[in-house]
Write a protein that holds these residues in place. Structure first.
Motif, PDB file in Angstrom:
ATOM      1  N   UNK A   1      45.641  -0.822 -25.951  1.00 52.34           N
ATOM      2  CA  UNK A   1      45.347  -1.677 -24.785  1.00 52.34           C
ATOM      3  C   UNK A   1      44.302  -1.018 -23.887  1.00 52.34           C
ATOM      4  N   UNK A   2      44.468   0.298 -23.654  1.00 58.62           N
ATOM      5  CA  UNK A   2      43.498   1.021 -22.814  1.00 58.62           C
ATOM      6  C   UNK A   2      42.091   0.953 -23.436  1.00 58.62           C
ATOM      7  N   UNK A   3      42.011   1.153 -24.771  1.00 57.03           N
ATOM      8  CA  UNK A   3      40.711   1.104 -25.444  1.00 57.03           C
ATOM      9  C   UNK A   3      40.083  -0.281 -25.305  1.00 57.03           C
ATOM     10  N   UNK A   4      40.921  -1.318 -25.381  1.00 54.74           N
ATOM     11  CA  UNK A   4      40.392  -2.686 -25.251  1.00 54.74           C
ATOM     12  C   UNK A   4      39.903  -2.950 -23.831  1.00 54.74           C
ATOM     13  N   UNK A   5      40.321  -2.113 -22.890  1.00 56.37           N
ATOM     14  CA  UNK A   5      39.838  -2.218 -21.508  1.00 56.37           C
ATOM     15  C   UNK A   5      38.768  -1.170 -21.200  1.00 56.37           C
ATOM     16  N   UNK A   6      38.150  -0.620 -22.232  1.00 59.69           N
ATOM     17  CA  UNK A   6      36.974   0.218 -22.025  1.00 59.69           C
ATOM     18  C   UNK A   6      37.234   1.701 -21.944  1.00 59.69           C
TER      19      UNK A   6
ATOM     20  N   UNK B   1      44.661  10.180 -37.119  1.00 61.84           N
ATOM     21  CA  UNK B   1      44.659   8.900 -37.832  1.00 61.84           C
ATOM     22  C   UNK B   1      44.830   7.731 -36.853  1.00 61.84           C
ATOM     23  N   UNK B   2      45.755   7.897 -35.915  1.00 65.24           N
ATOM     24  CA  UNK B   2      45.998   6.835 -34.929  1.00 65.24           C
ATOM     25  C   UNK B   2      44.758   6.608 -34.072  1.00 65.24           C
ATOM     26  N   UNK B   3      44.106   7.704 -33.679  1.00 61.92           N
ATOM     27  CA  UNK B   3      42.932   7.579 -32.809  1.00 61.92           C
ATOM     28  C   UNK B   3      41.776   6.918 -33.545  1.00 61.92           C
ATOM     29  N   UNK B   4      41.504   7.361 -34.765  1.00 65.81           N
ATOM     30  CA  UNK B   4      40.337   6.813 -35.477  1.00 65.81           C
ATOM     31  C   UNK B   4      40.574   5.360 -35.871  1.00 65.81           C
ATOM     32  N   UNK B   5      41.841   4.952 -36.050  1.00 65.34           N
ATOM     33  CA  UNK B   5      42.123   3.543 -36.349  1.00 65.34           C
ATOM     34  C   UNK B   5      41.720   2.651 -35.174  1.00 65.34           C
ATOM     35  N   UNK B   6      41.732   3.201 -33.968  1.00 66.83           N
ATOM     36  CA  UNK B   6      41.335   2.405 -32.791  1.00 66.83           C
ATOM     37  C   UNK B   6      39.813   2.343 -32.686  1.00 66.83           C
ATOM     38  N   UNK B   7      39.156   3.441 -33.038  1.00 68.28           N
ATOM     39  CA  UNK B   7      37.693   3.463 -32.974  1.00 68.28           C
ATOM     40  C   UNK B   7      37.194   4.886 -33.061  1.00 68.28           C
ATOM     41  N   UNK B   8      35.929   5.066 -33.488  1.00 70.50           N
ATOM     42  CA  UNK B   8      35.419   6.415 -33.783  1.00 70.50           C
ATOM     43  C   UNK B   8      35.277   7.309 -32.546  1.00 70.50           C
ATOM     44  N   UNK B   9      35.207   6.742 -31.366  1.00 72.31           N
ATOM     45  CA  UNK B   9      35.021   7.565 -30.161  1.00 72.31           C
ATOM     46  C   UNK B   9      36.320   8.201 -29.670  1.00 72.31           C
ATOM     47  N   UNK B  10      37.453   7.752 -30.207  1.00 70.86           N
ATOM     48  CA  UNK B  10      38.745   8.260 -29.741  1.00 70.86           C
ATOM     49  C   UNK B  10      39.140   9.497 -30.547  1.00 70.86           C
TER      50      UNK B  10
ATOM     51  N   UNK C   1      42.559   9.925 -25.684  1.00 70.77           N
ATOM     52  CA  UNK C   1      42.981  11.152 -26.347  1.00 70.77           C
ATOM     53  C   UNK C   1      44.454  10.980 -26.687  1.00 70.77           C
ATOM     54  N   UNK C   2      44.736  10.896 -27.986  1.00 67.08           N
ATOM     55  CA  UNK C   2      46.109  10.699 -28.449  1.00 67.08           C
ATOM     56  C   UNK C   2      46.735  12.052 -28.772  1.00 67.08           C
ATOM     57  N   UNK C   3      47.836  12.374 -28.097  1.00 71.65           N
ATOM     58  CA  UNK C   3      48.560  13.619 -28.352  1.00 71.65           C
ATOM     59  C   UNK C   3      49.865  13.299 -29.074  1.00 71.65           C
ATOM     60  N   UNK C   4      50.165  14.057 -30.100  1.00 70.62           N
ATOM     61  CA  UNK C   4      51.474  13.907 -30.744  1.00 70.62           C
ATOM     62  C   UNK C   4      51.778  15.191 -31.516  1.00 70.62           C
TER      63      UNK C   4
END
Ligand code: NAD
Length: 250
Positions: A27-32, A47-56, A36-39
């Motif tokens: 949702x945050x990515x869709x709002x611009x 994997x989760x970050x790149x599935x959203x887009x290459x800049x994450x 940074x995904x931490x787990x």
């Protein structure tokens, strides 16, 4: 309009496929925002970050480990230059009763849910202070407010209630630095945290007792996080937002 245009958001516990953290990252990515995904698992986070887009970006971080929090924060700062939003979302639960809580379980539940909020906030806040702004949202639970009774044991209620106190104290301390700190208190949300722990019949019974007559979904908690992350909530700090379908009305 994009509510988080140009902002960098760090979200802990955000690699789980059906989880609140990943729904929030999307949702945050869709709002611009850049996220940074931490787990716990670096591969899953990436994997989760790149599935959203290459800049994450995804980073390994056990939030209960202070050095891991400092390292992940430094890596995100190196990659993005700033952190505007911190979502302290990581958490675990355990369905046991008071007399069954052994010392190791107490430590584990308190360490991830409460100590983790302190450690990751301690790592990120100096960067927000240097920037002169920031918004932090912390994951509590309706369990903190009503004394559990759904999924988590008393140690989970204690940890999530501790989050409310910690977040309110940080809101007071860092308000003068233009850093806002708020909490969300979800009711029962359909994610993997409850999978296998509640039968379909139990879920139907719980749903019938909720004014909106259903369990919540991850996107609905993400919406509250988005509000708290964005400037829509610019004058809100130290607040607690219920996302519970009316399960608890104060
Ligand atoms: P989830 O299990 O899908 O997500 C939790 C995530 O946290 C997972 O990705 C997990 O790997 C990660 N995690 C666990 N320990 C960690 C650690 N030490 N360091 C970093 N990450 C760690 O479950 P969810 O329902 O999306 O939970 C997200 C948050 O919401 C938790 O804090 C949970 O307590 C809270 N919560 C959930 C509900 C609900 O009904 N689902 C209700 C109220 C609060």
């Amino acid at each position: 309009a994009l509510l988080l245009d140009g902002k960098v958001a760090m979200i802990s516990g955000a690699a789980s496929a059906r989880g609140i953290g990943l729904a929030t990252a999307r949702l945050f990515a869709s709002h611009g925002a850049t996220v940074a995904i931490l787990d716990l698992d670096e591969g899953a986070a990436i994997e989760a970050a790149t599935a959203i887009g290459p800049q994450h970006r995804g980073y390994a971080c056990n939030v209960a480990d202070k050095d891991a929090c400092l390292q992940a924060t430094e890596r995100a700062i190196a990659d993005f230059g700033r952190i505007d939003v911190l979502i302290n979302n990581a958490g675990i639960t355990q369905p046991v009763k008071t007399l069954e809580i052994d010392p190791a379980s107490w430590d584990r539940i308190l360490d991830v849910n409460l100590r983790g909020v302190l450690y990751l906030s301690q790592a990120v806040i100096p960067h927000m202070q240097a920037q002169g702004s920031g918004s932090i949202a912390c994951m509590s639970s309706v369990s903190a407010q009503r004394g559990g009774g759904i999924l988590g044991g008393p140690h989970y209620s204690a940890a999530k209630a501790g989050v409310l106190g910690l977040a309110k104290a940080m809101a007071r301390e860092f308000g003068p630095s233009n850093i806002r700190v708020n909490c969300v208190t979800p009711g029962l949300i359909q994610t993997d945290i409850s999978s296998g722990k509640l039968s379909d019949q139990q879920k139907t019974e719980i749903a019938a007792s909720i004014p909106l007559n259903r369990l919540g979904n991850a996107e609905e908690v993400a919406g509250a996080y988005l509000f708290l992350a964005s400037n829509l909530s610019a004058y809100i700090t130290g607040a607690v937002i219920d996302v519970n379908g009316g399960m608890l009305i104060h």
